[in-house]
Design an enzyme around this catalytic site. Structure first.
Site, PDB file in Angstrom:
ATOM      1  N   HIS A 101       9.638  -4.248  -4.464  1.00 36.25           N
ATOM      2  CA  HIS A 101       8.742  -4.316  -5.623  1.00 36.25           C
ATOM      3  C   HIS A 101       8.661  -2.967  -6.314  1.00 36.25           C
ATOM      4  CE1 HIS A 101       6.392  -3.468  -1.970  1.00 36.25           C
ATOM      5  NE2 HIS A 101       5.661  -2.666  -2.716  1.00 36.25           N
ATOM      6  N   HIS A 103       6.026  -0.814  -8.617  1.00 34.43           N
ATOM      7  CA  HIS A 103       4.655  -0.697  -9.137  1.00 34.43           C
ATOM      8  C   HIS A 103       4.721  -0.164 -10.565  1.00 34.43           C
ATOM      9  CE1 HIS A 103       2.391  -0.726  -5.175  1.00 34.43           C
ATOM     10  NE2 HIS A 103       3.583  -0.367  -4.723  1.00 34.43           N
TER      11      HIS A 103
HETATM   12  P1  AMP Z   1       3.628  -1.006  -1.072  1.00 36.12           P
HETATM   13  O1  AMP Z   1       2.595  -0.219  -0.311  1.00 36.12           O
HETATM   14  O2  AMP Z   1       4.441  -0.200  -2.037  1.00 36.12           O
HETATM   15  O3  AMP Z   1       4.465  -1.852  -0.135  1.00 36.12           O
HETATM   16  O4  AMP Z   1       2.809  -1.965  -2.014  1.00 36.12           O
HETATM   17  C1  AMP Z   1       2.377  -3.221  -1.648  1.00 36.12           C
HETATM   18  C2  AMP Z   1       1.305  -3.597  -2.618  1.00 36.12           C
HETATM   19  O5  AMP Z   1       1.111  -4.995  -2.533  1.00 36.12           O
HETATM   20  C3  AMP Z   1      -0.050  -2.934  -2.343  1.00 36.12           C
HETATM   21  O6  AMP Z   1      -0.383  -2.090  -3.438  1.00 36.12           O
HETATM   22  C4  AMP Z   1      -1.000  -4.112  -2.206  1.00 36.12           C
HETATM   23  O7  AMP Z   1      -2.230  -3.904  -2.846  1.00 36.12           O
HETATM   24  C5  AMP Z   1      -0.227  -5.246  -2.858  1.00 36.12           C
HETATM   25  N1  AMP Z   1      -0.552  -6.569  -2.349  1.00 36.12           N
HETATM   26  C6  AMP Z   1      -0.579  -6.967  -1.064  1.00 36.12           C
HETATM   27  N2  AMP Z   1      -0.914  -8.262  -1.002  1.00 36.12           N
HETATM   28  C7  AMP Z   1      -1.081  -8.695  -2.270  1.00 36.12           C
HETATM   29  C8  AMP Z   1      -1.450  -9.937  -2.860  1.00 36.12           C
HETATM   30  N3  AMP Z   1      -1.688 -11.034  -2.125  1.00 36.12           N
HETATM   31  N4  AMP Z   1      -1.542 -10.012  -4.193  1.00 36.12           N
HETATM   32  C9  AMP Z   1      -1.310  -8.930  -4.948  1.00 36.12           C
HETATM   33  N5  AMP Z   1      -0.963  -7.728  -4.471  1.00 36.12           N
HETATM   34  C10 AMP Z   1      -0.856  -7.608  -3.133  1.00 36.12           C
END
Ligand code: AMP
Ligand code: ZN
Length: 142
Positions: A101, A103
């Site tokens: 993903h 951001h």
């Molecule tokens: P990372 O730390 O770069 O792997 O980012 C993962 C992101 O996914 C975090 O910023 C979380 O807040 C986000 N996240 C986790 N679960 C969900 C969800 N169900 N819906 C939306 N965002 C999510």
């Protein structure tokens, strides 16, 4: 292509609810539940891939191709003064969800919720060091 027990695959399939921003055949974009800043969005490929290391070039292409339009939509809507793109790979680098993903974090000013603490070490390297490092990496590109 879906990966069992992957929360983002479940979001793509609608098994887990999300605030959807955009979807097409290749990508899905939705609000990050943590909302570091207002409009903080995640864009993911519909093909499950763990992180950047395992991502085929075509998947990366389709993914990044949609980033400008979504960034511009956030810009037009909330008038941020800047935008940071962030992609974490592997747990030590803060990856917590193991489906690639990017951001999109709109910026509104100091103390808006986002911070990155870069400590620069440019002075530790001579230009020869930099040439050598560049060569090492270059030689490993497949
Ligand atoms: P990372 O730390 O770069 O792997 O980012 C993962 C992101 O996914 C975090 O910023 C979380 O807040 C986000 N996240 C986790 N679960 C969900 C969800 N169900 N819906 C939306 N965002 C999510
Ligand atoms: Zn997945």
């Amino acid at each position: 292509m879906k990966h069992e027990d992957c929360i983002f695959c479940k979001i793509i399939d609608g098994e887990i609810p999300s605030a959807k921003v955009y979807e097409d055949d290749h990508v899905y974009a939705f609000l990050d539940i943590s909302q570091v800043t207002k409009g903080h969005t995640l864009i993911i490929p519909k093909t499950h891939t763990k992180n950047i290391y395992e991502t085929p070039a075509a998947v990366a292409s389709e993914l990044f191709a949609r980033v400008p339009a979504i960034s511009n939509a956030i810009k037009k809507t909330y008038k941020p003064i800047g935008m940071n793109l962030l992609n974490n790979n592997e747990a030590p680098a803060d990856q917590s969800v193991f489906h690639l993903h990017i951001h999109l974090i709109p910026r509104y000013g100091e103390n808006d919720g986002y911070s990155s603490n870069w400590i620069t070490h440019g002075d530790d390297y001579t230009s020869d060091d930099l040439q050598q490092i560049a060569k090492d990496i270059s030689n490993a590109i497949e």
